[in-house]
Structure formats: structure tokens, C-alpha cells
Design an enzyme around this catalytic site. Structure first.
Site, PDB file in Angstrom:
ATOM      1  N   HIS A  75       0.123  -5.378 -15.140  1.00 54.93           N
ATOM      2  CA  HIS A  75      -0.488  -4.049 -15.305  1.00 54.93           C
ATOM      3  C   HIS A  75       0.554  -3.070 -15.855  1.00 54.93           C
ATOM      4  O   HIS A  75       1.565  -2.828 -15.225  1.00 54.93           O
ATOM      5  CB  HIS A  75      -1.053  -3.547 -13.969  1.00 54.93           C
ATOM      6  CG  HIS A  75      -2.350  -4.189 -13.600  1.00 54.93           C
ATOM      7  ND1 HIS A  75      -3.288  -3.593 -12.800  1.00 54.93           N
ATOM      8  CD2 HIS A  75      -2.886  -5.392 -13.961  1.00 54.93           C
ATOM      9  CE1 HIS A  75      -4.335  -4.382 -12.680  1.00 54.93           C
ATOM     10  NE2 HIS A  75      -4.113  -5.490 -13.367  1.00 54.93           N
ATOM     11  N   TYR A 204      -6.942   4.992  -8.513  1.00 56.80           N
ATOM     12  CA  TYR A 204      -6.803   5.664  -7.215  1.00 56.80           C
ATOM     13  C   TYR A 204      -7.567   6.978  -7.315  1.00 56.80           C
ATOM     14  O   TYR A 204      -7.346   7.756  -8.259  1.00 56.80           O
ATOM     15  CB  TYR A 204      -5.332   5.989  -6.931  1.00 56.80           C
ATOM     16  CG  TYR A 204      -4.446   4.786  -6.631  1.00 56.80           C
ATOM     17  CD1 TYR A 204      -4.187   4.412  -5.314  1.00 56.80           C
ATOM     18  CD2 TYR A 204      -3.847   4.053  -7.645  1.00 56.80           C
ATOM     19  CE1 TYR A 204      -3.358   3.332  -5.017  1.00 56.80           C
ATOM     20  CE2 TYR A 204      -3.020   2.967  -7.358  1.00 56.80           C
ATOM     21  CZ  TYR A 204      -2.781   2.613  -6.044  1.00 56.80           C
ATOM     22  OH  TYR A 204      -1.959   1.546  -5.760  1.00 56.80           O
ATOM     23  N   PRO A 296      -0.872   2.090   3.002  1.00 51.26           N
ATOM     24  CA  PRO A 296      -0.920   1.231   1.807  1.00 51.26           C
ATOM     25  C   PRO A 296      -1.031   1.961   0.462  1.00 51.26           C
ATOM     26  O   PRO A 296      -0.994   1.316  -0.583  1.00 51.26           O
ATOM     27  CB  PRO A 296      -2.153   0.362   2.055  1.00 51.26           C
ATOM     28  CG  PRO A 296      -2.988   1.121   3.015  1.00 51.26           C
ATOM     29  CD  PRO A 296      -2.067   1.950   3.844  1.00 51.26           C
ATOM     30  N   LYS A 300       3.367  -0.455  -1.252  1.00 45.98           N
ATOM     31  CA  LYS A 300       4.792  -0.709  -1.020  1.00 45.98           C
ATOM     32  C   LYS A 300       5.110  -1.701   0.106  1.00 45.98           C
ATOM     33  O   LYS A 300       6.236  -2.197   0.189  1.00 45.98           O
ATOM     34  CB  LYS A 300       5.514   0.621  -0.701  1.00 45.98           C
ATOM     35  CG  LYS A 300       5.700   1.491  -1.917  1.00 45.98           C
ATOM     36  CD  LYS A 300       6.777   0.953  -2.842  1.00 45.98           C
ATOM     37  CE  LYS A 300       6.755   1.528  -4.215  1.00 45.98           C
ATOM     38  NZ  LYS A 300       6.224   0.666  -5.255  1.00 45.98           N
ATOM     39  N   TYR A 394       6.440   3.902  -8.291  1.00 47.15           N
ATOM     40  CA  TYR A 394       5.387   2.884  -8.196  1.00 47.15           C
ATOM     41  C   TYR A 394       5.913   1.517  -8.655  1.00 47.15           C
ATOM     42  O   TYR A 394       5.623   0.502  -8.032  1.00 47.15           O
ATOM     43  CB  TYR A 394       4.171   3.304  -9.023  1.00 47.15           C
ATOM     44  CG  TYR A 394       2.916   2.520  -8.696  1.00 47.15           C
ATOM     45  CD1 TYR A 394       2.126   2.871  -7.609  1.00 47.15           C
ATOM     46  CD2 TYR A 394       2.535   1.429  -9.467  1.00 47.15           C
ATOM     47  CE1 TYR A 394       0.974   2.145  -7.296  1.00 47.15           C
ATOM     48  CE2 TYR A 394       1.391   0.701  -9.159  1.00 47.15           C
ATOM     49  CZ  TYR A 394       0.616   1.071  -8.076  1.00 47.15           C
ATOM     50  OH  TYR A 394      -0.514   0.348  -7.765  1.00 47.15           O
TER      51      TYR A 394
HETATM   52  P1  FAD Z   1       3.041 -10.156   8.127  1.00 49.03           P
HETATM   53  O1  FAD Z   1       2.292 -10.409   6.880  1.00 49.03           O
HETATM   54  O2  FAD Z   1       2.415  -9.313   9.177  1.00 49.03           O
HETATM   55  O3  FAD Z   1       3.436 -11.558   8.730  1.00 49.03           O
HETATM   56  C1  FAD Z   1       3.958 -11.706  10.026  1.00 49.03           C
HETATM   57  C2  FAD Z   1       3.619 -13.079  10.555  1.00 49.03           C
HETATM   58  O4  FAD Z   1       4.217 -13.253  11.836  1.00 49.03           O
HETATM   59  C3  FAD Z   1       2.125 -13.276  10.725  1.00 49.03           C
HETATM   60  O5  FAD Z   1       1.728 -14.459  10.065  1.00 49.03           O
HETATM   61  C4  FAD Z   1       1.935 -13.363  12.233  1.00 49.03           C
HETATM   62  O6  FAD Z   1       0.885 -14.245  12.609  1.00 49.03           O
HETATM   63  C5  FAD Z   1       3.286 -13.878  12.684  1.00 49.03           C
HETATM   64  N1  FAD Z   1       3.608 -13.527  14.086  1.00 49.03           N
HETATM   65  C6  FAD Z   1       3.333 -12.387  14.744  1.00 49.03           C
HETATM   66  N2  FAD Z   1       3.788 -12.444  16.005  1.00 49.03           N
HETATM   67  C7  FAD Z   1       4.370 -13.642  16.144  1.00 49.03           C
HETATM   68  C8  FAD Z   1       5.023 -14.281  17.223  1.00 49.03           C
HETATM   69  N3  FAD Z   1       5.132 -13.695  18.420  1.00 49.03           N
HETATM   70  N4  FAD Z   1       5.502 -15.532  17.036  1.00 49.03           N
HETATM   71  C9  FAD Z   1       5.387 -16.141  15.823  1.00 49.03           C
HETATM   72  N5  FAD Z   1       4.771 -15.587  14.772  1.00 49.03           N
HETATM   73  C10 FAD Z   1       4.280 -14.348  14.923  1.00 49.03           C
HETATM   74  N6  FAD Z   1       1.857  -4.226   0.293  1.00 49.03           N
HETATM   75  C11 FAD Z   1       2.226  -4.175  -1.018  1.00 49.03           C
HETATM   76  O7  FAD Z   1       3.424  -4.318  -1.307  1.00 49.03           O
HETATM   77  N7  FAD Z   1       1.315  -3.993  -2.034  1.00 49.03           N
HETATM   78  C12 FAD Z   1       0.006  -3.800  -1.764  1.00 49.03           C
HETATM   79  O8  FAD Z   1      -0.798  -3.692  -2.700  1.00 49.03           O
HETATM   80  C13 FAD Z   1      -0.420  -3.783  -0.369  1.00 49.03           C
HETATM   81  N8  FAD Z   1      -1.697  -3.613  -0.031  1.00 49.03           N
HETATM   82  C14 FAD Z   1      -2.086  -3.676   1.288  1.00 49.03           C
HETATM   83  C15 FAD Z   1      -3.419  -3.493   1.601  1.00 49.03           C
HETATM   84  C16 FAD Z   1      -3.833  -3.558   2.930  1.00 49.03           C
HETATM   85  C17 FAD Z   1      -5.283  -3.329   3.248  1.00 49.03           C
HETATM   86  C18 FAD Z   1      -2.891  -3.865   3.978  1.00 49.03           C
HETATM   87  C19 FAD Z   1      -3.323  -3.975   5.424  1.00 49.03           C
HETATM   88  C20 FAD Z   1      -1.557  -4.054   3.661  1.00 49.03           C
HETATM   89  C21 FAD Z   1      -1.147  -3.968   2.328  1.00 49.03           C
HETATM   90  N9  FAD Z   1       0.190  -4.150   1.971  1.00 49.03           N
HETATM   91  C22 FAD Z   1       0.573  -4.044   0.657  1.00 49.03           C
HETATM   92  C23 FAD Z   1       1.190  -4.448   3.002  1.00 49.03           C
HETATM   93  C24 FAD Z   1       1.520  -5.940   3.152  1.00 49.03           C
HETATM   94  O9  FAD Z   1       0.345  -6.676   3.340  1.00 49.03           O
HETATM   95  C25 FAD Z   1       2.473  -6.178   4.336  1.00 49.03           C
HETATM   96  O10 FAD Z   1       3.563  -5.304   4.210  1.00 49.03           O
HETATM   97  C26 FAD Z   1       2.991  -7.645   4.382  1.00 49.03           C
HETATM   98  O11 FAD Z   1       1.994  -8.495   4.905  1.00 49.03           O
HETATM   99  C27 FAD Z   1       4.234  -7.797   5.248  1.00 49.03           C
HETATM  100  O12 FAD Z   1       4.618  -9.136   5.320  1.00 49.03           O
HETATM  101  P2  FAD Z   1       5.417  -9.697   6.573  1.00 49.03           P
HETATM  102  O13 FAD Z   1       5.609 -11.147   6.314  1.00 49.03           O
HETATM  103  O14 FAD Z   1       6.596  -8.841   6.829  1.00 49.03           O
HETATM  104  O15 FAD Z   1       4.443  -9.465   7.816  1.00 49.03           O
HETATM  105  C1  DHB Z   2      -4.147  -3.033  -3.362  1.00 50.43           C
HETATM  106  C2  DHB Z   2      -3.732  -2.495  -2.173  1.00 50.43           C
HETATM  107  C3  DHB Z   2      -2.980  -1.346  -2.183  1.00 50.43           C
HETATM  108  O1  DHB Z   2      -2.522  -0.807  -1.045  1.00 50.43           O
HETATM  109  C4  DHB Z   2      -2.673  -0.705  -3.369  1.00 50.43           C
HETATM  110  O2  DHB Z   2      -1.969   0.445  -3.344  1.00 50.43           O
HETATM  111  C5  DHB Z   2      -3.073  -1.250  -4.549  1.00 50.43           C
HETATM  112  C6  DHB Z   2      -3.826  -2.427  -4.539  1.00 50.43           C
HETATM  113  C7  DHB Z   2      -4.974  -4.265  -3.340  1.00 50.43           C
HETATM  114  O3  DHB Z   2      -5.245  -4.785  -2.247  1.00 50.43           O
HETATM  115  O4  DHB Z   2      -5.378  -4.716  -4.414  1.00 50.43           O
END
Ligand code: FAD
Ligand code: DHB
Length: 418
Positions: A75, A204, A296, A300, A394
Site C-alpha cells: 500500500h 480511516y 489499534p 502499531k 504510519y
Molecule cells: P499476542 O498476539 O497476544 O500473543 C501472546 C500469546 O501468548 C498468545 O498466543 C497467548 O495465547 C499466549 N499466552 C498468554 N498467556 C500465556 C501463558 N500464561 N502461558 C503461555 N502462553 C500464554 N497491530 C499492528 O501492528 N497493525 C495492525 O493493523 C493491528 N490491528 C489490530 C486490530 C485489532 C482489532 C487488534 C485487537 C489488534 C491489532 N493490532 C495491530 C495489534 C496486534 O494484533 C498485537 O499487537 C499482536 O498480536 C501482539 O503480538 P504478541 O505476540 O506480542 O501478543
Molecule cells: C487493520 C487494523 C488496524 O488497527 C489498522 O490501523 C489498520 C488495519 C486491519 O485489521 O486490517
């Protein structure tokens, strides 16, 4: 009791844990991943969609980028609509050629899981009662249960990649830990549908009815969000009600051409800003959502998790390759600098695009806060400097390098002098 030994114990098999595991493996650093959920459950969570180039580069370095490169959508820009008037933010032009990649977190998790399995690396899904021990002492280890058996995993270091609700952060004593938190009064209601996206680029939207985001996963799969009060539940929102509300918030042309269809996933994610300081304690490093959450709006969260992984990866290479144990103290400082920038950007984008109650003391009309924000957004969108500010953040700020620690420098200098 089953006894295991590794170099790095990774708690959590989300994107942070799995990416770190794959990178360390490439450098010959042994690691074990302990994940509380099943692999199927991890793949069911629909989250991030937008990746910075830094994330994509790490996937390449880890040797897991083939599908992302073939199927991810580059993009060059995105749109911001304010009360129906739309402005394109030309990321590529404003940032001298930088872009973002649209590729779902589910696909990233799948690619990382497949690579880990192909390499035969130890991963314990459905690991229960994971507990960290002696993180500050000489014998760090992790205990857990798996398929009815008890395990002890001895290790040199522990990477706490277990998200906001994990156990790792709690292993830093409360007296050492400072937690900064802000909870917003809204959540994002997200719908995934097998319909063509309404636009080639993300939109957005700020509107009088609230926030909306039109995103995608491919040319035939769309992801849409609207903000709803925190008290709402998914059951309250039929597909028809969601599409109707989305149309009222999108710019007119997008609302007219929107293709709707049955939702294949629907969920509500609360909005939160959260930072835990420090991010390292003894042999424990917190990575990704375990240490910080952003609302979100700026896309980031996952990207910030990736920059933590990049920093820890550099540190652990220095530790195992160069014996530079002192460099671990740089982790928190380097990671937190980038974390606070992204926290600020995400809070700012959230404020600009949502109708948060900005009422000040003695605000008689009760509306000046909204007017200030709309005026700020209009100003930014009409100014090249304002658009550049949005675009640079961004696409993502650069990653910082870990420095060789002082004793190492002296060693090098000694070698030079000899
Ligand atoms: P998580 O994905 O939360 O993974 C943690 C893992 O640890 C999980 O699998 C969990 O089951 C496991 N766990 C938890 N507790 C324990 C335990 N006690 N023992 C063993 N395992 C455990 N980010 C972006 O950069 N761009 C985007 O466009 C974006 N859009 C988003 C949209 C939405 C709707 C949401 C909710 C989030 C979005 N994010 C986005 C954020 C992104 O999804 C998270 O920051 C990302 O998942 C973080 O990854 P992580 O591996 O640190 O944590
Ligand atoms: C998506 C999620 C976000 O938080 C964002 O800023 C842009 C895209 C997505 O899930 O596609």
C-alpha cells in the site's frame, strides 16, 4: 517430572514469540516455545493487517517471507475522511519511497508455525500453569504442565511474549514495575467478510456517528471496523445492523459502492494504552503486548512487537556470539524509546479519529473539544507538513541498533593497540 534444557525459553506462541524463535534458530540459538492455547485457537484470532517494512524485513531475515511477498498487498497510501471529505495520504511520496504491506496476522502466524514445525523446533501448545522461577537469580527456569505431565525447563534467558494477559509481566516484582494505563470508553467492532474491499487502500473515517475503518486481507476479503461503546456485545450487532452503521460513517461514494455479505468473523476489541517499565528484569525480557498495548488506530501493535523482537534478537546474538553479557541492560532503554513514540502516535490518531469526550472544565457548550480536534485534523490534512507527520509515523520510525557495551569496546581497543 520431565526435565528440559534450552538457551531461551519463549513464553507465548503469538507473532512475537514465534518470530523471535525462528530468528534465534537461524543463528543457532536453541529455544523452546510454550503456548497456552492450541495452534488452531491462535490462528482463529483475527487481528492486525498492516505491516511496516521493518516487520517484513525481519520475516525475510527469519526465512519465512515467501508467501508474504507473493500474497501481501503493498500500500502506497491510505485515506482519511473527516465528516465525508476525503484526503489521500501518499505514503510513498511523503516518505521518499516507503510503503506498508497489507498481510494478515493470521497468515503471519501460519507461516511462522509452518516454518517452526518444518524445522522440528520444540513447541508445547496447550501448556498449562506456566510459571517463571528465579528470573533474577543464577538458575532461571520455567515450570508447566502438558498433557497431564509436569515439566521443568532450565534456560539462560526467558522471553515473555505472552501478551497483555500473560504471566511473564507479573514476574517482575511490583516494587520494580511501573505500569501506565489509559482505558478508552470505546471498543472496535470488527467484521471480516468474503467481499471485495470497498477501496484499494484503507479509509480511516471520522464522522459525527463515530469512527470507521475500511481495511482488507486480499482482493476478495474485507475487514471493516466501527467503534462502539464498551458496554456493547457482539450479539447486539447483527450483520445487517453493522453494515447499515458502517455505511452511515463511510464517505458517500464508498457507502454507495460497498459490497456487503455474511460476516465470517465478528469481535469487539477494547481500546487501551498501556506500558510496563522496565521491560527487562534479570534474565527476563518482556516482548510485544506483554509489555505494551496501543489502541489499534495507528496499526502499531504488531509492528511494535516486531521492533522489540529486533532489539532482543540483536542482544541475544551479542550475548551468544560475542559473550557481551552487559549489553542486555540496553534492552529496556532501546525498546521503550520506540514504544513511547508509537504510544503517543496511536493515542493521537485515536483522538483525531474518534469522538472521545474532550470536555474541559467550565466548557459551557460542551462541544469545544470536538471542534478543536476537527480543526486540528482539517489543518493536518490540508498541510503538506501535517500529512508528512502522519505518513512518517504510519510507515514506522527506524529501528535502533544495540551498541557493544563498554568493556567490549575496551577489549576491541586493546586488540587494536596490541
Ligand atoms: P499476542 O498476539 O497476544 O500473543 C501472546 C500469546 O501468548 C498468545 O498466543 C497467548 O495465547 C499466549 N499466552 C498468554 N498467556 C500465556 C501463558 N500464561 N502461558 C503461555 N502462553 C500464554 N497491530 C499492528 O501492528 N497493525 C495492525 O493493523 C493491528 N490491528 C489490530 C486490530 C485489532 C482489532 C487488534 C485487537 C489488534 C491489532 N493490532 C495491530 C495489534 C496486534 O494484533 C498485537 O499487537 C499482536 O498480536 C501482539 O503480538 P504478541 O505476540 O506480542 O501478543
Ligand atoms: C487493520 C487494523 C488496524 O488497527 C489498522 O490501523 C489498520 C488495519 C486491519 O485489521 O486490517
Amino acid at each position: 517430572m520431565n526435565k528440559l534444557t534450552t538457551q531461551v525459553a519463549i513464553i507465548g506462541g503469538g507473532p512475537s514469540g514465534m518470530l523471535l524463535g525462528q530468528l534465534l534458530h537461524k543463528r543457532g540459538i536453541a529455544n523452546v516455545v510454550l503456548e497456552r492455547a492450541s495452534a488452531e485457537h491462535v490462528l482463529k484470532r483475527i487481528r492486525a493487517g498492516i505491516l511496516e517494512t521493518g516487520f517484513a524485513e525481519l520475516m525475510r531475515e527469519a526465512g519465512v517471507a515467501a508467501r508474504m511477498e507473493a500474497e501481501g498487498l503493498v500500500h502506497d497510501g491510505f485515506a482519511i475522511s473527516c465528516n465525508g471529505a476525503t484526503t489521500r495520504i501518499d505514503l510513498k511520496t511523503l516518505t521518499r519511497g516507503r510503503t506498508v504491506l497489507c498481510y494478515g496476522q493470521t497468515e503471519i502466524s501460519k507461516d511462522l508455525m509452518d516454518a517452526r514445525e518444518a524445522a522440528g523446533l520444540p513447541t508445547y501448545y496447550e501448556a498449562a500453569n506456566v510459571a517463571l522461577h528465579d528470573v533474577q537469580g543464577k538458575q532461571p527456569h520455567v515450570t508447566f504442565e502438558h498433557r497431564g505431565e509436569q515439566y521443568t525447563l532450565k534456560c539462560d534467558y526467558i522471553a515473555g511474549c505472552d501478551g497483555y494477559h500473560g504471566v511473564s509481566r507479573q514476574s517482575i516484582p511490583a516494587s520494580v514495575r511501573t505500569e501506565h494505563e489509559r482505558i478508552y470508553p470505546v471498543g472496535w467492532l470488527g467484521v471480516l467478510s468474503d467481499t471485495p474491499p470497498v477501496s484499494d487502500e484503507l479509509i480511516y473515517c471520522r464522522s459525527a456517528r463515530g469512527f470507521a475503518l475500511a481495511s482488507m486481507r486480499s482482493h476478495v476479503r474485507s475487514r471493516y471496523y466501527i467503534d462502539v461503546p464498551l458496554s456493547h456485545t457482539v450479539d447486539q450487532w447483527s450483520d445487517a445492523a453493522f453494515w447499515d452503521e458502517l455505511k452511515l460513517r463511510l464517505p458517500r461514494e464508498a457507502a454507495r459502492t460497498l459490497v456487503t455479505g455474511p460476516s465470517i468473523e465478528k469481535s469487539i476489541a477494547p481500546l487501551r494504552s498501556f506500558v510496563c517499565e522496565p521491560m527487562q528484569y534479570g534474565h527476563l525480557f518482556l516482548v510485544g503486548d506483554a509489555a505494551h498495548i496501543v489502541p489499534p488506530t495507528g496499526a502499531k501493535g504488531l509492528n511494535l512487537a516486531a521492533s522489540d523482537v529486533a532489539t532482543l534478537y540483536q542482544i541475544l546474538q551479542r550475548v551468544y556470539r560475542d559473550g557481551d553479557l552487559a549489553c542486555i541492560s540496553q534492552y529496556s532503554e532501546i525498546a521503550l524509546r520506540r514504544v513511547w513514540h508509537a504510544e503517543r502516535f496511536s493515542w493521537w490518531m485515536t483522538r483525531l479519529l474518534h469522538n472521545l469526550d474532550e470536555r474541559g472544565p467550565n466548557d459551557r457548550s460542551g462541544d469545544s473539544g470536538r471542534r478543536f480536534v476537527e480543526s486540528e485534523l482539517t489543518y493536518l490534512l490540508e498541510s503538506k507538513a501535517g500529512q508528512t507527520l502522519l505518513a512518517e509515523q504510519y510507515v514506522g520510525l527506524p529501528y535502533e541498533s544495540v551498541r557493544a557495551s563498554q568493556p567490549m569496546l575496551r577489549e576491541t581497543e586493546k586488540a587494536k593497540l596490541a
